[in-house]
Design a protein around this motif. Structure first.
Motif, PDB file in Angstrom:
ATOM      1  N   ALA A  32       0.819  -1.293   0.030  1.00 21.04           N
ATOM      2  CA  ALA A  32       0.088  -0.122  -0.007  1.00 21.04           C
ATOM      3  C   ALA A  32       0.969   1.132   0.040  1.00 21.04           C
ATOM      4  O   ALA A  32       0.493   2.063  -0.776  1.00 21.04           O
ATOM      5  N   GLU A  33       1.921   1.114   0.814  1.00 25.67           N
ATOM      6  CA  GLU A  33       2.984   2.455   0.736  1.00 25.67           C
ATOM      7  C   GLU A  33       3.423   2.731  -0.599  1.00 25.67           C
ATOM      8  O   GLU A  33       3.653   3.813  -1.295  1.00 25.67           O
ATOM      9  N   TYR A  34       3.783   1.564  -1.301  1.00 22.37           N
ATOM     10  CA  TYR A  34       4.446   1.803  -2.432  1.00 22.37           C
ATOM     11  C   TYR A  34       3.609   2.343  -3.558  1.00 22.37           C
ATOM     12  O   TYR A  34       3.895   3.027  -4.476  1.00 22.37           O
ATOM     13  N   ARG A  35       2.369   1.539  -3.593  1.00 24.08           N
ATOM     14  CA  ARG A  35       1.350   1.942  -4.381  1.00 24.08           C
ATOM     15  C   ARG A  35       1.122   3.650  -4.181  1.00 24.08           C
ATOM     16  O   ARG A  35       0.697   4.413  -5.268  1.00 24.08           O
ATOM     17  N   GLU A  36       0.900   4.322  -2.805  1.00 23.86           N
ATOM     18  CA  GLU A  36       0.783   5.647  -2.700  1.00 23.86           C
ATOM     19  C   GLU A  36       1.936   6.319  -3.210  1.00 23.86           C
ATOM     20  O   GLU A  36       1.713   7.430  -3.867  1.00 23.86           O
ATOM     21  N   ILE A  37       3.137   5.732  -3.103  1.00 21.40           N
ATOM     22  CA  ILE A  37       4.271   6.582  -3.520  1.00 21.40           C
ATOM     23  C   ILE A  37       4.205   6.564  -5.316  1.00 21.40           C
ATOM     24  O   ILE A  37       4.477   7.678  -5.815  1.00 21.40           O
ATOM     25  N   GLU A  38       3.540   5.379  -5.761  1.00 22.02           N
ATOM     26  CA  GLU A  38       3.677   5.490  -7.485  1.00 22.02           C
ATOM     27  C   GLU A  38       2.642   6.697  -7.582  1.00 22.02           C
ATOM     28  O   GLU A  38       2.656   7.202  -8.795  1.00 22.02           O
TER      29      GLU A  38
END
Length: 88
Positions: A32-38
């Motif tokens: 979820a954190e990586y997708r938010e960064i993306e």
């Protein structure tokens, strides 16, 4: 986690389900954190050479966390199908 799962076949599964669930939650949060960064850092149209390289690295993290969450979902599903005697 893989070694823990392999060892469970010999030493038993006590605590294994909780470990699987804990790892699944950790990987889901990281995903979820990586997708938010993306979403935040790589909007449509931001595709310069440097951006594409940075995004490629981030995609590796997303793909890795996606693999782990899917694999852990599968492992939990298989664990639930074990006879009760195998889960003690």
């Amino acid at each position: 986690m893989l070694l823990r799962l392999r060892a469970a076949a010999v030493v038993g599964t006590d605590g294994l389900e909780a470990d699987l669930r804990r790892h699944r939650e950790l990987h889901a949060r990281q995903l979820a954190e990586y997708r938010e960064i993306e979403r935040r850092d790589f909007p449509p149209g931001k595709d310069g050479p440097e951006d594409r390289l940075r995004h490629l690295v981030l995609r590796a993290g997303i793909d890795l966390e996606t693999f782990w969450t899917q694999w852990l979902d599968h492992a939990l599903s298989e664990f639930a199908r074990l006879p009760d005697t195998a889960r003690e």
